[in-house]
Write an enzyme that holds these catalytic residues in place. Structure first.
Site, PDB file in Angstrom:
ATOM      1  CG  HIS A  14      -5.628 -41.259 -18.914  1.00 22.84           C
ATOM      2  ND1 HIS A  14      -6.083 -41.089 -17.622  1.00 22.84           N
ATOM      3  CD2 HIS A  14      -6.728 -41.185 -19.685  1.00 22.84           C
ATOM      4  CE1 HIS A  14      -7.391 -40.926 -17.629  1.00 22.84           C
ATOM      5  NE2 HIS A  14      -7.820 -40.981 -18.877  1.00 22.84           N
ATOM      6  CG  HIS A  16     -10.653 -42.591 -22.719  1.00 16.88           C
ATOM      7  ND1 HIS A  16     -11.399 -43.193 -21.728  1.00 16.88           N
ATOM      8  CD2 HIS A  16     -10.012 -41.553 -22.125  1.00 16.88           C
ATOM      9  CE1 HIS A  16     -11.230 -42.532 -20.586  1.00 16.88           C
ATOM     10  NE2 HIS A  16     -10.389 -41.527 -20.801  1.00 16.88           N
ATOM     11  CE  LYS A 100      -9.271 -43.205 -14.032  1.00 18.37           C
ATOM     12  NZ  LYS A 100      -9.203 -42.536 -15.304  1.00 18.37           N
ATOM     13  CG  HIS A 137     -11.794 -38.916 -12.971  1.00 19.51           C
ATOM     14  ND1 HIS A 137     -11.840 -38.707 -14.335  1.00 19.51           N
ATOM     15  CD2 HIS A 137     -12.392 -37.837 -12.414  1.00 19.51           C
ATOM     16  CE1 HIS A 137     -12.441 -37.542 -14.579  1.00 19.51           C
ATOM     17  NE2 HIS A 137     -12.797 -37.009 -13.432  1.00 19.51           N
ATOM     18  CG  HIS A 175      -7.300 -36.740 -16.301  1.00 15.19           C
ATOM     19  ND1 HIS A 175      -7.845 -36.539 -15.063  1.00 15.19           N
ATOM     20  CD2 HIS A 175      -8.033 -37.726 -16.860  1.00 15.19           C
ATOM     21  CE1 HIS A 175      -8.851 -37.373 -14.906  1.00 15.19           C
ATOM     22  NE2 HIS A 175      -8.990 -38.101 -15.975  1.00 15.19           N
ATOM     23  CG  ASP A 248      -8.395 -37.966 -20.560  1.00 11.87           C
ATOM     24  OD1 ASP A 248      -8.960 -39.051 -20.797  1.00 11.87           O
ATOM     25  OD2 ASP A 248      -8.945 -37.029 -19.959  1.00 11.87           O
TER      26      ASP A 248
END
Ligand code: NCD
Ligand code: ZN
Length: 347
Positions: A14, A16, A100, A137, A175, A248
């Site tokens: 995960h 970004h 996602k 999420h 997460h 994350d």
């Protein structure tokens, strides 16, 4: 006395990376230690179609320094208009590894996410048929649900009904931050797993709020009370293959974090492997680190374990990490655990 540990090269399930100047600055921080990462699609505008994911993949590979290797594992951002045929084609070509799900409004750049779950029923059914995992999420966005309860409520009100209505759907709870998340994963069979971030193994909500607000500890889902952190630690270090690292790592520039309305996200790409070694060492579980960082994720995603290795070394002297990564958009603060770390990754 130094101590060393060699493990299969880890992956980040995960991550970004953003785009443009930020992508250029943060990509080497991940590629230095990790072979692959599941790339989050919450750009502005989001990565919704297979064509957009292919173009984003090309931009990531173009940003990779020539001497580094790294494989971006692409994802699509689920919207109420997502076309099941486009998703299936992007999966069968090998381009994407997951879809996602952001509940609309749950976190950074989630405005195009899902509000009405009935509208994505067709996509979810296609995904269950073809074996394409859904990364979730897991927070409700209802104004009347307390932010510290949003993960637990999501499991009961949204996730469990979706999974019951879509047999065979493979789900990664992203997460997780609560004992409720840990327990839900453990009470279910092989089609459910969870990522755990580095920072949620280290901080609880006191770290965020006691003695002054610490914007660099603010992320979503927000850190919970200590009993939840301990449940995450126990899950991560247990060796249970349903839990694996998803950092994350979510870069925002300092002005965007240190603000009256600061952005959510902790940037941990730079020092995650050192922090994980510290955590697993502290919990007497160094023998479980390779599973969490390098084996359990590939097993869930049906990918091979990386064939090369990294070596972590524990030194007598504390390690030093850069406090910030410079980007042309502004500095990004590297997550500081608040205590000395003695483990480094051999370069
Ligand atoms: C992430 C981001 O900045 O994109 N922020 C965060 O706090 N984790 C979004 C997310 O994963 O929720
Ligand atoms: Zn994220």
């Amino acid at each position: 006395m130094t101590q060393s540990l060699t493990i299969a090269r880890p992956d980040d399930w995960h991550l970004h990376l953003r785009d443009g100047a930020m992508l250029n600055a943060v990509l080497p921080e991940t590629a230095r230690h990790f072979a692959r990462a599941i790339i989050m699609p919450n750009l502005v505008p989001p990565v919704v179609t297979g064509d957009q994911a292919a173009a984003y993949r090309d931009r990531i590979l173009a940003a990779l320094p020539a001497e580094m290797t790294f494989e971006p594992l692409m994802t699509l951002y689920l919207t109420e208009k997502t076309d099941p045929a486009d998703v299936a084609a992007a999966f069968s070509s090998g381009l994407i590894k997951a879809v996602k799900l952001y509940p609309a409004g749950a976190t950074t750049n989630s405005a195009s996410g899902v509000g009405d779950f009935d509208k994505v029923r067709g996509v979810l059914e296609t995904m269950a048929e073809i074996g394409l995992p859904l990364c979730v999420h897991g927070e409700v966005t209802d104004a009347d649900v307390d932010i510290f309860d949003r993960e637990a409520v999501f499991i009961d009100r949204v996730l469990d009904p979706i999974r019951k209505a879509t047999p065979g759907l493979r789900v990664v709870m992203e997460h997780i931050t609560t004992a409720n998340g840990v327990d839900y994963v453990k009470s279910n069979a092989a089609d459910l797993a969870a990522t755990i971030t580095t920072h949620h193994l280290i901080i609880n909500r006191n770290h965020l709020l006691v003695g002054g607000i610490k914007p660099h500890y603010y992320c979503l889902p927000v850190a919970k009370r200590e009993s939840h952190r301990l449940a995450l630690r126990a899950a991560a270090t247990s060796g249970d293959a349903r839990f694996f690292i998803g950092t994350d790592s979510a870069p925002h520039t300092d002005p965007n974090k240190e603000s009256a309305c600061g952005c959510a996200g902790c940037f941990t790409a730079t020092n995650t492997m050192s922090l994980l070694a510290h955590i697993f060492d502290e919990d007497g579980a160094l023998d479980k680190l390779e599973g969490f960082a390098s084996r359990n994720g590939p097993a869930f995603y049906g990918l091979p374990v990386n064939s090369d290795t990294i070596t972590l070394t524990k030194h007598d002297e504390p390690a030093t990490f850069p406090a910030k990564i410079d980007t042309t958009d502004g500095p990004v603060t590297v997550f500081d655990p608040g205590y000395d770390i003695h483990w480094t990754v051999d370069e």
